[in-house]
Structure formats: C-alpha cells, structure tokens
Motif scaffolding. Structure first.
Motif, mmCIF file in Angstrom:
data_model
loop_
_atom_site.group_PDB
_atom_site.id
_atom_site.type_symbol
_atom_site.label_atom_id
_atom_site.label_comp_id
_atom_site.label_asym_id
_atom_site.label_seq_id
_atom_site.Cartn_x
_atom_site.Cartn_y
_atom_site.Cartn_z
ATOM 1 N N ASP A 13 0.869 -1.187 0.000
ATOM 2 C CA ASP A 13 0.000 0.000 0.000
ATOM 3 C C ASP A 13 0.898 1.227 0.000
ATOM 4 O O ASP A 13 2.138 1.117 0.031
ATOM 5 C CB ASP A 13 -0.940 0.029 1.216
ATOM 6 C CG ASP A 13 -2.264 0.757 0.909
ATOM 7 O OD1 ASP A 13 -2.222 1.805 0.239
ATOM 8 O OD2 ASP A 13 -3.316 0.267 1.325
ATOM 9 N N ARG A 14 0.260 2.375 -0.017
ATOM 10 C CA ARG A 14 1.018 3.610 0.149
ATOM 11 C C ARG A 14 1.513 3.659 1.593
ATOM 12 O O ARG A 14 0.917 3.054 2.499
ATOM 13 C CB ARG A 14 0.125 4.811 -0.175
ATOM 14 C CG ARG A 14 -0.326 4.792 -1.640
ATOM 15 C CD ARG A 14 -1.226 5.945 -1.954
ATOM 16 N NE ARG A 14 -2.462 5.863 -1.195
ATOM 17 C CZ ARG A 14 -3.424 6.777 -1.225
ATOM 18 N NH1 ARG A 14 -3.287 7.862 -1.957
ATOM 19 N NH2 ARG A 14 -4.527 6.624 -0.517
ATOM 20 N N ALA A 15 2.618 4.399 1.810
ATOM 21 C CA ALA A 15 3.325 4.342 3.101
ATOM 22 C C ALA A 15 2.415 4.671 4.282
ATOM 23 O O ALA A 15 2.577 4.104 5.369
ATOM 24 C CB ALA A 15 4.519 5.293 3.064
ATOM 25 N N GLN A 16 1.436 5.558 4.082
ATOM 26 C CA GLN A 16 0.625 5.984 5.240
ATOM 27 C C GLN A 16 -0.195 4.842 5.845
ATOM 28 O O GLN A 16 -0.651 4.955 6.980
ATOM 29 C CB GLN A 16 -0.300 7.172 4.888
ATOM 30 C CG GLN A 16 -1.356 6.892 3.834
ATOM 31 C CD GLN A 16 -1.003 7.496 2.489
ATOM 32 O OE1 GLN A 16 0.150 7.470 2.065
ATOM 33 N NE2 GLN A 16 -1.990 8.062 1.802
ATOM 34 N N ASN A 17 -0.381 3.750 5.116
ATOM 35 C CA ASN A 17 -1.155 2.625 5.660
ATOM 36 C C ASN A 17 -0.283 1.516 6.236
ATOM 37 O O ASN A 17 -0.813 0.527 6.751
ATOM 38 C CB ASN A 17 -2.060 2.030 4.575
ATOM 39 C CG ASN A 17 -3.248 2.934 4.292
ATOM 40 O OD1 ASN A 17 -3.606 3.770 5.127
ATOM 41 N ND2 ASN A 17 -3.847 2.803 3.132
ATOM 42 N N HIS A 18 1.044 1.674 6.171
ATOM 43 C CA HIS A 18 1.909 0.562 6.579
ATOM 44 C C HIS A 18 1.851 0.239 8.061
ATOM 45 O O HIS A 18 1.904 -0.921 8.448
ATOM 46 C CB HIS A 18 3.348 0.841 6.152
ATOM 47 C CG HIS A 18 3.556 0.598 4.697
ATOM 48 N ND1 HIS A 18 4.760 0.229 4.169
ATOM 49 C CD2 HIS A 18 2.701 0.638 3.646
ATOM 50 C CE1 HIS A 18 4.636 0.072 2.859
ATOM 51 N NE2 HIS A 18 3.400 0.329 2.526
ATOM 52 N N ALA A 19 1.732 1.269 8.914
ATOM 53 C CA ALA A 19 1.742 0.999 10.358
ATOM 54 C C ALA A 19 0.571 0.085 10.725
ATOM 55 O O ALA A 19 0.726 -0.890 11.479
ATOM 56 C CB ALA A 19 1.675 2.309 11.137
ATOM 57 N N GLY A 20 -0.590 0.363 10.172
ATOM 58 C CA GLY A 20 -1.766 -0.456 10.470
ATOM 59 C C GLY A 20 -1.626 -1.874 9.922
ATOM 60 O O GLY A 20 -1.953 -2.856 10.609
ATOM 61 N N ILE A 21 -1.157 -1.986 8.697
ATOM 62 C CA ILE A 21 -0.989 -3.331 8.101
ATOM 63 C C ILE A 21 0.011 -4.127 8.931
ATOM 64 O O ILE A 21 -0.213 -5.308 9.239
ATOM 65 C CB ILE A 21 -0.512 -3.226 6.630
ATOM 66 C CG1 ILE A 21 -1.528 -2.463 5.774
ATOM 67 C CG2 ILE A 21 -0.279 -4.626 6.045
ATOM 68 C CD1 ILE A 21 -1.018 -2.089 4.381
ATOM 69 N N LYS A 22 1.095 -3.463 9.348
ATOM 70 C CA LYS A 22 2.117 -4.166 10.149
ATOM 71 C C LYS A 22 1.538 -4.654 11.468
ATOM 72 O O LYS A 22 1.902 -5.724 11.951
ATOM 73 C CB LYS A 22 3.324 -3.255 10.383
ATOM 74 C CG LYS A 22 4.204 -3.120 9.151
ATOM 75 C CD LYS A 22 5.370 -2.181 9.410
ATOM 76 C CE LYS A 22 6.212 -1.999 8.167
ATOM 77 N NZ LYS A 22 7.090 -0.836 8.254
ATOM 78 N N ARG A 23 0.646 -3.882 12.074
ATOM 79 C CA ARG A 23 0.016 -4.323 13.316
ATOM 80 C C ARG A 23 -0.764 -5.617 13.092
ATOM 81 O O ARG A 23 -0.707 -6.540 13.894
ATOM 82 C CB ARG A 23 -0.924 -3.236 13.867
ATOM 83 C CG ARG A 23 -0.221 -2.046 14.500
ATOM 84 C CD ARG A 23 0.485 -2.413 15.805
ATOM 85 N NE ARG A 23 -0.334 -3.238 16.690
ATOM 86 C CZ ARG A 23 -1.209 -2.779 17.578
ATOM 87 N NH1 ARG A 23 -1.372 -1.471 17.733
ATOM 88 N NH2 ARG A 23 -1.918 -3.599 18.332
ATOM 89 N N TRP A 24 -1.509 -5.676 11.999
ATOM 90 C CA TRP A 24 -2.271 -6.895 11.696
ATOM 91 C C TRP A 24 -1.330 -8.067 11.426
ATOM 92 O O TRP A 24 -1.563 -9.178 11.899
ATOM 93 C CB TRP A 24 -3.203 -6.668 10.496
ATOM 94 C CG TRP A 24 -4.500 -6.040 10.909
ATOM 95 C CD1 TRP A 24 -4.783 -4.707 10.998
ATOM 96 C CD2 TRP A 24 -5.684 -6.716 11.337
ATOM 97 N NE1 TRP A 24 -6.060 -4.508 11.445
ATOM 98 C CE2 TRP A 24 -6.646 -5.732 11.652
ATOM 99 C CE3 TRP A 24 -6.040 -8.059 11.470
ATOM 100 C CZ2 TRP A 24 -7.928 -6.055 12.102
ATOM 101 C CZ3 TRP A 24 -7.324 -8.382 11.912
ATOM 102 C CH2 TRP A 24 -8.242 -7.386 12.230
ATOM 103 N N VAL A 25 -0.259 -7.783 10.680
ATOM 104 C CA VAL A 25 0.693 -8.866 10.352
ATOM 105 C C VAL A 25 1.387 -9.360 11.629
ATOM 106 O O VAL A 25 1.541 -10.570 11.834
ATOM 107 C CB VAL A 25 1.721 -8.376 9.302
ATOM 108 C CG1 VAL A 25 2.835 -9.396 9.099
ATOM 109 C CG2 VAL A 25 1.027 -8.072 7.970
#
Ligand SMILES: C[S@@+](CC[C@H](N)C(=O)[O-])C[C@H]1O[C@@H](n2cnc3c(N)ncnc32)[C@H](O)[C@@H]1O
Length: 197
Positions: A57-69
């Motif tokens: 995704d675009r960088a601004q969504n990475h923190a949330g995706i990483k939390r799920w991962v």
C-alpha cells in the motif's frame, strides 16, 4: 496505536476467499495492491496457506498493516512493501497472482490505469488478477445502495466514483489480460478475474 478495522473486510473476506480458493488454486505468489487495513492479507494467508501473500500500500497505511501482520504472524504473510501505483517504484519481482479490493473507485482514474498496466507487467504468463468491488455496467448502477455510494464517493473527492466494467476490461486488455470470470458477490459487489495470456 489500535489496529485499524474495516467492517466491510470482515463481511466480505469469507465470500471472496471462496472464489480465490478456486481461481488461485495453482498459484503461489500473490501481490495485493492497496491492502488497506491488512485484514484481507491476514485472512487469505491463513485460509489459503499454499499462497505467499505480499501486502502492499502507500506508506501511510503501513503501520496499520504491520500491526495486523504482527498480531497474526504466518510464514506466508509478507509485511507490506511501499507501492503507490502511480510511482515508478513497483516491485521488480514477478507474481503469478494479483488481488485488489475496493481500490478502483477510490483511486483517481490515472491510478486505475497505472494499476492495470503495472499488474500486467508484473504478472507471469498464466498469472491471474482478481479485482473486487462495486462496478457500473453500460453506465448503469442497478442497486440503489450503489447509486447512493457513488454519489457519496464523488461528494467526498471528485476523482472517486464507481468505475465502468467495460472501461476496466479495456484497461485489462491493454495490459495483456483476458477476462475469465465476472462473479456477482453479496452487497452488490463483483469479483472480476482476468488472466495474462
Ligand atoms: C477503500 S480502501 C480498500 C482497502 C482494502 N483493499 C479493503 O478492501 O478494505 C482503498 C485503498 O486504495 C489504496 N490506494 C489509493 N490510491 C492508491 C495508489 N495510488 N496506489 C496504491 N494504493 C492506493 C488506499 O491506500 C487504500 O488502501
């Protein structure tokens, strides 16, 4: 930070997974474009363990995706790579499958064009691209809820709006992809399947 949560993902992931199980049956490496919260990646990696699921995704969504991962670790679930489809920084790897949900009506049209072109380039021959979301057919949105949604999208940001299936299919053809399936899904959504021939 609380994990981001999408009720739509929670509602649609099981029915999408039923289609992916069939059309990605012989696939191995999936690039997901616009992973959003990351919920889809978590669910599909868990339920389709033969697939390596690359979130992006675009960088601004990475923190949330990483939390799920991080909260749902799996060997086949890969932390997000930065991918804005309009940038030149697409992954150099090639994939035999690609997936994107609810992105085409959010991105500006030039980004939709770039998404199809980029996926067409990164898919191996025989690779399959699945796009999920609401679609318009011959200029018509049959479901009143989609008419309202389309109106709401355009009020939020003028470049947003539910896309015309035939225009998406033309982008797919321009990218070397051939239409395989157009699946009706719950809540007036579609899941379109193209294959690189
Ligand atoms: C409505 S969200 C859908 C997220 C997720 N796929 C889902 O189904 O819940 C739209 C997604 O499109 C992504 N997106 C918008 N423009 C993009 C672009 N230029 N390149 C890559 N992703 C983009 C957003 O970052 C967001 O994750």
């Amino acid at each position: 930070m609380d994990k981001p949560f999408s009720q739509a993902c929670a509602n649609n992931q099981a029915v999408i997974c039923e289609v992916l199980e069939r059309v990605f049956v012989d696939k191995k490496n999936v690039l997901e474009v616009g992973s959003g919260t990351g919920q889809h990646g978590v669910f599909f990696a868990k339920n389709l363990p033969h697939l390596n699921w690359q979130t992006s995704d675009r960088a601004q969504n990475h923190a949330g995706i990483k939390r799920w991962v991080q909260d749902h670790p799996a060997v086949n679930l890969i932390a997000p790579i930065a991918l804005d489809v309009l940038s030149d920084h697409w992954p150099t790897a090639h994939y035999d499958a690609a997936f994107s949900a609810n992105t085409a009506h959010i991105m500006p049209w030039e980004a939709v064009v770039a998404m199809f072109a980029g996926i067409g380039e990164r898919l191996l021959l025989g690779g399959v691209f699945c796009l999920y979301g609401p679609m318009k057919y011959m200029g018509v949105l049959e479901a009143p809820s989609n008419v309202q949604f389309d109106h709401w999208l355009q009020q939020q940001v003028p470049h947003q709006g539910i896309r015309e299936f035939h225009e998406l299919n033309q982008l797919a053809m321009d990218a070397g992809l051939t239409l395989q399936e157009d699946n009706a899904m719950p809540a007036n959504n579609r899941l379109i399947v193209w294959q690189k021939m």
